[in-house]
Design a protein around this motif. Structure first.
Motif, PDB file in Angstrom:
ATOM      1  N   SER A  63       0.671  -1.304   0.440  1.00  0.00           N
ATOM      2  CA  SER A  63       0.156  -0.214   0.079  1.00  0.00           C
ATOM      3  C   SER A  63       0.989   1.408   0.096  1.00  0.00           C
ATOM      4  CB  SER A  63      -0.500  -0.138   1.116  1.00  0.00           C
ATOM      5  OG  SER A  63      -0.163  -0.155   2.261  1.00  0.00           O
ATOM      6  N   SER A 246     -13.124  -2.003   0.443  1.00  0.00           N
ATOM      7  CA  SER A 246     -11.698  -1.101  -0.850  1.00  0.00           C
ATOM      8  C   SER A 246     -11.154  -0.636   0.373  1.00  0.00           C
ATOM      9  CB  SER A 246     -11.794  -0.057  -1.703  1.00  0.00           C
ATOM     10  OG  SER A 246     -13.323   0.299  -1.115  1.00  0.00           O
ATOM     11  N   ARG A 270      -4.102   6.658   0.635  1.00  0.00           N
ATOM     12  CA  ARG A 270      -5.492   7.668  -0.081  1.00  0.00           C
ATOM     13  C   ARG A 270      -4.797   8.829  -1.109  1.00  0.00           C
ATOM     14  NH1 ARG A 270      -8.862   8.860   4.902  1.00  0.00           N
ATOM     15  NH2 ARG A 270      -9.645   6.729   5.329  1.00  0.00           N
ATOM     16  N   SER A 272      -2.372   8.376  -2.949  1.00  0.00           N
ATOM     17  CA  SER A 272      -1.081   7.741  -3.760  1.00  0.00           C
ATOM     18  C   SER A 272      -1.628   6.819  -5.044  1.00  0.00           C
ATOM     19  CB  SER A 272      -0.617   6.499  -3.206  1.00  0.00           C
ATOM     20  OG  SER A 272       0.106   5.287  -3.775  1.00  0.00           O
ATOM     21  N   ALA A 273      -1.479   8.297  -6.237  1.00  0.00           N
ATOM     22  CA  ALA A 273      -1.004   7.778  -7.599  1.00  0.00           C
ATOM     23  C   ALA A 273      -0.680   6.045  -7.672  1.00  0.00           C
ATOM     24  CB  ALA A 273      -1.027   8.534  -8.488  1.00  0.00           C
ATOM     25  N   ARG A 275      -1.208   3.281  -6.472  1.00  0.00           N
ATOM     26  CA  ARG A 275      -2.164   2.689  -5.023  1.00  0.00           C
ATOM     27  C   ARG A 275      -3.388   2.261  -5.991  1.00  0.00           C
ATOM     28  NH1 ARG A 275      -1.568  -1.919  -2.588  1.00  0.00           N
ATOM     29  NH2 ARG A 275      -3.110  -2.344  -1.746  1.00  0.00           N
ATOM     30  N   ARG A 276      -3.711   3.488  -5.982  1.00  0.00           N
ATOM     31  CA  ARG A 276      -5.022   3.885  -7.064  1.00  0.00           C
ATOM     32  C   ARG A 276      -4.579   3.184  -8.324  1.00  0.00           C
ATOM     33  NH1 ARG A 276      -5.592   8.262  -6.245  1.00  0.00           N
ATOM     34  NH2 ARG A 276      -4.265   9.018  -8.109  1.00  0.00           N
ATOM     35  N   GLU A 277      -3.805   2.677  -8.859  1.00  0.00           N
ATOM     36  CA  GLU A 277      -3.835   2.930 -10.110  1.00  0.00           C
ATOM     37  C   GLU A 277      -3.567   0.695  -9.912  1.00  0.00           C
ATOM     38  OE1 GLU A 277      -0.594   1.981 -14.294  1.00  0.00           O
ATOM     39  OE2 GLU A 277      -0.510   3.527 -12.983  1.00  0.00           O
ATOM     40  N   GLN A 280      -7.527  -0.668  -9.354  1.00  0.00           N
ATOM     41  CA  GLN A 280      -8.292  -0.029 -10.063  1.00  0.00           C
ATOM     42  C   GLN A 280      -7.763  -0.836 -11.292  1.00  0.00           C
ATOM     43  OE1 GLN A 280      -8.356   3.794 -11.705  1.00  0.00           O
ATOM     44  NE2 GLN A 280      -9.732   4.699  -9.206  1.00  0.00           N
ATOM     45  N   ARG A 305     -17.679   3.980  -7.580  1.00  0.00           N
ATOM     46  CA  ARG A 305     -16.303   5.400  -7.383  1.00  0.00           C
ATOM     47  C   ARG A 305     -15.613   5.841  -6.917  1.00  0.00           C
ATOM     48  NH1 ARG A 305     -16.017   7.165 -13.365  1.00  0.00           N
ATOM     49  NH2 ARG A 305     -17.866   6.925 -14.457  1.00  0.00           N
ATOM     50  N   GLY A 308     -12.734   3.876  -5.550  1.00  0.00           N
ATOM     51  CA  GLY A 308     -11.934   3.249  -5.709  1.00  0.00           C
ATOM     52  C   GLY A 308     -11.731   2.527  -6.870  1.00  0.00           C
ATOM     53  N   ALA A 311     -13.030   3.874 -12.209  1.00  0.00           N
ATOM     54  CA  ALA A 311     -12.500   5.276 -12.868  1.00  0.00           C
ATOM     55  C   ALA A 311     -13.012   6.130 -13.389  1.00  0.00           C
ATOM     56  CB  ALA A 311     -11.255   4.850 -13.967  1.00  0.00           C
TER      57      ALA A 311
END
Length: 311
Positions: A63, A246, A270, A272-273, A275-277, A280, A305, A308, A311
């Protein structure tokens, strides 16, 4: 992508039923189970020593990876984080599989007990029992505590599983299985990771592939045959399940175990790009399927959405 409308569903209700023969699918899954099932107690070397310097989970899937905190952590601290995050994910898996077993028992309660469909559901329940025991043994062997989900979400899940529709149960099943499955498919071939963890994830991936097929076929069928109110409730309940899942994915207590401030770590995760990628990407195969069969619509889509995962 073409949106599946309620009118489309009504028109297809009778036409699509024969195309997905529940009994034939279950028969094939039973044959696969007979060929490719494992006893973790015998298959894995639980007494082998842990490998010094090896990860317990691929670093790119942790994470905090690629956050300012990660940049300041020592290599030993990063590996220790991987040990505790692996335990957190295993704990999440046990929690979810216990829920799944209850949902499956409810699903088959009033179905013909000699059918292939019920036989496979019982086979899957047996698989999930072994998986839960395997995860618990891995947590103990790796020398970490278990990480239960926060109490509030434990009780929210109690409500969700009690009120779940049949299609809602299978949507939740896929939510819990497909994202972890994606991560585990990256883990078991990764030679940087502890051999025991790789062995556990390999067994889980092979056996869960059947569970995913069973759930996908049944959910697709249910989204054609279920009444409108049940489909609408499924859209909302699956979105709420995605939000809860999530939030619970990694227990924040793991950060304190490795000497990191919990609030700082949670805030950076939260933001972090990366982690989001990761999340998803792990959910993409599932969300594309759910979109295709008409689950990701209305307020439920907004919840997905918010989770998270979409997208």
């Amino acid at each position: 992508m073409t949106t599946v409308t309620d009118r489309d569903i009504s028109l297809l209700r009778d036409a699509l039923g024969p195309l997905r023969d529940r009994e034939q699918v279950a028969a094939r899954l039973l044959e696969s189970s007979a060929r490719h099932s494992f006893d973790p107690d015998r298959e894995l070397d639980w007494d082998a020593p842990l490998v010094d310097g090896a990860w317990f989970w691929p670093p790119e899937l942790l994470s905090l990876y690629d956050t300012p905190l990660w940049d300041r952590m020592s290599q030993d601290q990063r590996i220790e984080l991987s040990r505790h995050e692996a335990a957190s994910l295993a704990s999440l898996g046990i929690w979810f599989e216990i829920i799944l077993m209850q949902l499956l028992v409810r699903h088959i309660y009033d179905k013909p007990v000699t059918s292939n469909h019920v036989r496979y559901a019982l086979t899957e329940i047996a698989d999930e029992c072994r998986h839960s025991m395997m995860f618990a043994r891995m947590i103990e062997r790796n020398g970490t505590p278990a990480y239960p989900v926060p109490r509030v979400y434990h009780h929210i899940a109690r409500v969700l599983k009690t009120c779940s529709t049949t299609p809602g149960s299978f949507a939740a099943t896929l939510l819990g299985e497909e994202i972890l499955d994606w991560m585990q498919r990256l883990t078991f071939p990764d030679e940087r990771v502890q051999p025991l963890v790789r062995g556990v994830t390999r067994i889980h991936v092979i056996e869960e592939s059947r569970h995913v097929r069973y759930a996908r076929e049944e959910l697709r069928r249910q989204m054609v045959t279920a009444p409108r109110w049940e489909r609408e409730l499924t859209r909302i309940s699956s979105g709420e399940a995605a939000r809860v899942f999530s939030v619970c994915f990694v227990n924040p207590a793991v950060y304190e175990k490795v000497g990191i401030d919990r609030r700082t770590a949670v805030a950076q995760v939260r933001a972090s790009a990366h982690r989001r990628e990761v999340m998803q990407t792990g959910a993409r195969r599932l969300t594309e399927f759910l979109d295709d069969i008409g689950v990701l619509r209305g307020p439920g889509r907004a919840l997905w959405r918010k989770s998270g995962l979409l997208a």
